[in-house]
Design an enzyme around this catalytic site. Structure first.
Site, PDB file in Angstrom:
ATOM      1  N   GLY A 294     -37.534  36.967 -14.933  1.00 54.53           N
ATOM      2  CA  GLY A 294     -37.909  38.003 -14.736  1.00 54.53           C
ATOM      3  C   GLY A 294     -37.409  38.631 -14.309  1.00 54.53           C
ATOM      4  O   GLY A 294     -37.126  39.757 -13.858  1.00 54.53           O
TER       5      GLY A 294
ATOM      6  N   TYR B 137      18.568  -5.048   5.115  1.00 57.23           N
ATOM      7  CA  TYR B 137      17.576  -5.209   3.605  1.00 57.23           C
ATOM      8  C   TYR B 137      18.361  -4.466   2.379  1.00 57.23           C
ATOM      9  O   TYR B 137      18.062  -4.643   1.648  1.00 57.23           O
ATOM     10  CB  TYR B 137      16.582  -3.674   3.627  1.00 57.23           C
ATOM     11  CG  TYR B 137      15.645  -3.666   2.753  1.00 57.23           C
ATOM     12  CD1 TYR B 137      15.166  -4.253   2.369  1.00 57.23           C
ATOM     13  CD2 TYR B 137      15.700  -2.271   2.450  1.00 57.23           C
ATOM     14  CE1 TYR B 137      14.702  -4.390   1.119  1.00 57.23           C
ATOM     15  CE2 TYR B 137      14.993  -1.560   0.885  1.00 57.23           C
ATOM     16  CZ  TYR B 137      14.174  -2.517   0.998  1.00 57.23           C
ATOM     17  OH  TYR B 137      13.189  -1.975  -0.313  1.00 57.23           O
TER      18      TYR B 137
END
Length: 368
Positions: free
Chosen positions: A279, A103
């Protein structure tokens, strides 16, 4: 510019195409290698720059190294040299070109062909001996340990580690592409290095990626905003399958509403959100050191404060859409009340992780 790319369908090539498209000033031409000379000449005609990314690195037959690396590169520069307006070329070689294997020899032969083209034709050629490039779209279970580990760990699959201490030198795809794009304004050729590389080990890589996966359970994410961990986290997430794009986090509900922790950090606190019905009052406590930031996303909130030592009071009303941050102050007891008619949704950041052993949270009503 008219820019040609060989290997355009590969990992680097796909990413490069998108970066070039984002510039909106270049004509991109994909150069196929498996065509006859007449077709290849037509593809290369009139180009200003060529990114030569095509190559073979894991063939079934070693002879393919020469065919895909050396021979195609020689064919490419032979045609480029015969054309008018010969383009500059950037070549993605490999650090393997320094080694005496099949390679590496094929990559070195490709380099030699490109350098001859540069000398003979007087045009710049840029050669990158790349190693372990990683990022989104890299093929797993092929020749990238990062891609394989990301793919497998994202799917809760095993990974194979023969030597945890084996060193890794990594290069992130975005850094490679930043360098590639800078070549369009660079007149001098030669061998080029990516300045930003990362050193780690195979074991550390696996541990980091497993930590990313564990974040979904612990909600604790590492420092992923800079450096190697930024790049690895982006890469890891890119390998999640579509069915893994979302996940559930714990949701704590009581008559006041819900509380959801989203994200925790080791050194920058945690993020969460909560809701409250009309509330409803939350809080009614103080801290000595812990601080928080509140952002009302939806609804109308009244924040009440009382200094625990002097008794001084203060109040703030803020609404969703106002983009107003309300801070809690050490030594002031505080609460938040939904004073609207709709559900209140509030995003919350705390500067530290909640520690049940030392919560730094003491109950005390704002109104005595």
């Amino acid at each position: 510019m008219k820019i040609g790319i060989t290997g355009a369908s590969g990992f680097v090539g796909r990413n490069l195409q998108w970066r070039l498209r984002e510039l909106k000033e270049h004509e991109i031409r994909v150069i196929a290698h498996d065509v006859d000379d007449a077709a290849l000449i037509a593809q290369l005609q009139g180009l200003d720059f060529v990114y030569h990314l095509a190559g073979v690195n894991r063939p079934q037959d070693p002879i393919e190294f020469d065919d895909g690396n050396a021979d195609f590169s020689l064919r490419l520069v032979s045609i480029l040299g015969s054309l008018p307006g010969r383009p500059a070329v950037a070549f993605a070689s490999s650090t393997q070109a320094l080694l005496d294997n099949t390679y590496g020899q094929s990559k070195r032969a490709a380099e030699d062909a490109l350098l001859r083209y540069s000398r003979v034709c007087g045009v710049p050629v840029y050669i990158y001996r790349l190693t372990n490039v990683f990022g989104k779209w890299c093929r797993p279970n092929y020749n990238s340990v990062v891609a394989t580990f990301c793919h497998n760990i994202a799917r809760d699959l095993p990974v194979t580690i023969n030597d945890p201490a084996a060193p890794l030198r990594l290069v992130y795809i975005d850094d490679v592409l930043d360098h590639f794009l800078s070549l369009l304004q660079r007149p001098e050729g030669g061998f080029v290095e990516i300045e930003r590389t990362y050193e780690t080990t195979v074991g550390e890589l696996a541990e980091t990626l497993r930590g990313f996966r564990a974040t979904r359970e612990s909600l604790l994410i590492d420092a992923v905003g800079t450096g190697l961990k930024r790049a690895l986290y982006a890469t890891y997430v890119s390998y999640l399958p579509p069915e893994g794009f979302a996940y559930q986090v714990p949701r704590h509900a009581d008559p006041r509403g819900v509380f959801v922790e989203m994200l925790k950090t080791p050194d920058a606190g945690q993020f969460s959100y909560f809701t409250a019905g009309p509330g409803i009052t939350r809080g009614e406590h103080y801290h000595h050191t812990k601080t928080e930031k509140f952002l009302v996303i939806k609804g109308t909130a009244h924040f009440g404060f009382r200094q625990i030592d002097t008794g001084e009071t203060h109040e703030i009303v803020t609404r969703g859409g106002e983009a107003q941050i309300v801070e809690t102050i050490p030594g002031w007891t505080h609460n938040i009340t939904n004073i609207g008619d709709d559900e209140l949704i509030v995003m919350l950041w705390a500067n530290e992780l909640f520690d049940r052993a030392r919560p730094d949270t003491t109950a005390m009503k704002v109104t005595t």
